[in-house]
Design a protein around this motif. Structure first.
Motif, short mmCIF file in Angstrom:
data_model
loop_
_atom_site.label_atom_id
_atom_site.label_comp_id
_atom_site.label_asym_id
_atom_site.label_seq_id
_atom_site.Cartn_x
_atom_site.Cartn_y
_atom_site.Cartn_z
N GLU A 241 -20.78 -4.68 -5.55
CA GLU A 241 -20.27 -6.05 -5.66
C GLU A 241 -19.40 -6.28 -6.90
O GLU A 241 -18.78 -7.34 -7.02
N LYS A 242 -19.35 -5.31 -7.83
CA LYS A 242 -18.64 -5.52 -9.10
C LYS A 242 -17.61 -4.42 -9.32
O LYS A 242 -17.98 -3.27 -9.61
N CYS A 243 -16.36 -4.78 -9.24
CA CYS A 243 -15.28 -3.79 -9.43
C CYS A 243 -15.33 -3.17 -10.82
O CYS A 243 -14.96 -2.01 -10.99
N SER A 244 -15.79 -3.92 -11.81
CA SER A 244 -15.83 -3.40 -13.18
C SER A 244 -16.79 -2.22 -13.33
O SER A 244 -16.74 -1.50 -14.33
N THR A 245 -17.66 -1.99 -12.36
CA THR A 245 -18.62 -0.88 -12.42
C THR A 245 -18.19 0.30 -11.54
O THR A 245 -18.97 1.23 -11.36
N GLN A 246 -16.98 0.27 -11.00
CA GLN A 246 -16.53 1.30 -10.06
C GLN A 246 -15.29 2.02 -10.59
O GLN A 246 -14.63 1.53 -11.50
N ARG A 247 -14.99 3.15 -9.96
CA ARG A 247 -13.69 3.79 -10.18
C ARG A 247 -12.66 2.90 -9.50
O ARG A 247 -12.83 2.50 -8.35
N ASN A 248 -11.59 2.59 -10.20
CA ASN A 248 -10.56 1.71 -9.65
C ASN A 248 -9.20 2.39 -9.69
O ASN A 248 -9.02 3.42 -10.34
N LEU A 249 -8.23 1.81 -9.01
CA LEU A 249 -6.89 2.38 -8.98
C LEU A 249 -6.28 2.38 -10.37
O LEU A 249 -6.41 1.40 -11.12
N SER A 250 -5.59 3.45 -10.69
CA SER A 250 -4.79 3.50 -11.91
C SER A 250 -3.49 2.74 -11.65
O SER A 250 -3.21 2.33 -10.51
N GLU A 251 -2.69 2.54 -12.68
CA GLU A 251 -1.38 1.90 -12.47
C GLU A 251 -0.54 2.73 -11.50
O GLU A 251 0.14 2.18 -10.64
N ARG A 252 -0.62 4.04 -11.64
CA ARG A 252 0.10 4.92 -10.71
C ARG A 252 -0.45 4.75 -9.28
O ARG A 252 0.30 4.77 -8.31
N GLY A 253 -1.75 4.57 -9.15
CA GLY A 253 -2.36 4.34 -7.84
C GLY A 253 -1.89 3.03 -7.22
O GLY A 253 -1.64 2.96 -6.02
N LYS A 254 -1.76 2.00 -8.04
CA LYS A 254 -1.26 0.71 -7.54
C LYS A 254 0.18 0.85 -7.06
O LYS A 254 0.54 0.33 -6.01
N GLN A 255 0.99 1.59 -7.83
CA GLN A 255 2.38 1.84 -7.39
C GLN A 255 2.39 2.64 -6.09
O GLN A 255 3.18 2.36 -5.19
N GLN A 256 1.51 3.62 -6.01
CA GLN A 256 1.43 4.44 -4.80
C GLN A 256 1.05 3.57 -3.59
O GLN A 256 1.64 3.71 -2.51
N ALA A 257 0.10 2.67 -3.75
CA ALA A 257 -0.32 1.80 -2.64
C ALA A 257 0.84 0.91 -2.19
O ALA A 257 1.05 0.72 -0.98
N ARG A 258 1.60 0.36 -3.14
CA ARG A 258 2.76 -0.46 -2.76
C ARG A 258 3.79 0.37 -2.01
O ARG A 258 4.38 -0.09 -1.03
N LYS A 259 4.01 1.60 -2.45
CA LYS A 259 4.95 2.50 -1.78
C LYS A 259 4.48 2.80 -0.35
O LYS A 259 5.29 2.81 0.58
N ILE A 260 3.20 3.03 -0.18
CA ILE A 260 2.64 3.28 1.15
C ILE A 260 2.97 2.10 2.06
O ILE A 260 3.44 2.28 3.18
N GLY A 261 2.73 0.90 1.58
CA GLY A 261 3.01 -0.29 2.38
C GLY A 261 4.47 -0.43 2.73
O GLY A 261 4.82 -0.74 3.87
N ALA A 262 5.34 -0.21 1.75
CA ALA A 262 6.78 -0.32 2.00
C ALA A 262 7.24 0.72 3.02
O ALA A 262 8.04 0.40 3.92
N LEU A 263 6.73 1.93 2.91
CA LEU A 263 7.13 2.97 3.86
C LEU A 263 6.57 2.71 5.26
O LEU A 263 7.25 2.93 6.26
N PHE A 264 5.33 2.23 5.34
CA PHE A 264 4.78 1.86 6.66
C PHE A 264 5.64 0.78 7.30
O PHE A 264 5.94 0.84 8.48
N ALA A 265 6.02 -0.23 6.51
CA ALA A 265 6.84 -1.33 7.04
C ALA A 265 8.20 -0.83 7.52
O ALA A 265 8.71 -1.31 8.53
N ALA A 266 8.77 0.13 6.81
CA ALA A 266 10.11 0.61 7.14
C ALA A 266 10.14 1.70 8.20
O ALA A 266 11.10 1.80 8.96
N ARG A 267 9.07 2.50 8.30
CA ARG A 267 9.15 3.71 9.12
C ARG A 267 8.16 3.81 10.27
O ARG A 267 8.27 4.73 11.09
N ALA A 268 7.20 2.90 10.36
CA ALA A 268 6.17 3.00 11.40
C ALA A 268 6.21 1.79 12.31
O ALA A 268 6.77 0.76 11.96
N ALA A 269 5.60 1.94 13.47
CA ALA A 269 5.38 0.79 14.34
C ALA A 269 4.47 -0.18 13.59
O ALA A 269 3.80 0.21 12.62
N PRO A 270 4.43 -1.43 14.00
CA PRO A 270 3.57 -2.38 13.29
C PRO A 270 2.12 -1.90 13.21
O PRO A 270 1.64 -1.19 14.09
#
Length: 183
Positions: free
Chosen positions: A53-82
């Motif tokens: 229930e508490k993100c502060s007690t877990q492994r979380n995304l690094s800044e690079r991981g956050k950038q990677q997740a945004r890139k995944i979304g952008a590429l899915f939107a541009a290159r995949a079916a909905p």
């Protein structure tokens, strides 16, 4: 010697690029099942103070991981079916990957790392397989999860952080038919 090593690297990256293009071709068709390992998160194990229930007690995304997740979304939107539906484990790094990439996701506890107890683990895997087999939308189904869950579902196949593994049901598990690597 340097040329041999350089040639080996070039072949390796060419093979990865080819596999990634084949994965995009599948996703453009729609109705695919995608196991997406969460984006980059430092560390290898949960802290001793872990609380779901508490993100502060877990492994979380690094800044690079956050950038990677945004890139995944952008590429899915541009290159995949909905994307028809996005399910995620209850862990903060998977939920954040899903939110940054796709905007929204439904929590689905069976996508958490597999239980240590064999009966609970089987129940968890059966729930995921049931969800996959019941899926009937035209868009792609994306399941944001963990390495151990992907391995349990695919008979030991590995996935990098942020890698998409495209699967089809086969027997008591899933067969990998494509991959997309997000660097």
């Amino acid at each position: 010697m340097f040329r041999v090593i350089a040639a080996a690297f070039m072949l390796f990256f060419a093979a990865e690029a080819s596999a990634t293009e084949a994965g995009w071709a599948l996703l453009r068709e729609g109705e695919q099942i995608v196991l997406l390992r969460h984006a980059m998160a430092p560390g290898a194990a949960e802290p001793a103070t872990f609380d779901i229930e508490k993100c502060s007690t877990q492994r979380n995304l690094s800044e690079r991981g956050k950038q990677q997740a945004r890139k995944i979304g952008a590429l899915f939107a541009a290159r995949a079916a909905p994307t028809g539906r996005v399910l995620t484990s209850r862990y903060c790094r998977t939920k954040e990957t899903a939110r940054l990439a796709f905007g929204d996701a439904e929590e689905f506890a069976p996508l958490d790392p597999p239980a240590a107890d064999e009966a609970a683990r089987k129940e968890q895997i059966d729930a995921i397989l049931g969800e996959i087999r019941d899926y009937s939308e035209s868009g792609n189904l994306v399941l944001v999860t963990h390495l151990e869950t992907i391995q349990a579902l695919t008979g030991g196949q590995s996935a990098r952080e942020g890698e998409a593994v495209i699967v089809v049901p086969e027997g008591d598990g899933l067969r990998v038919v494509g991959r997309i690597i997000f660097n």
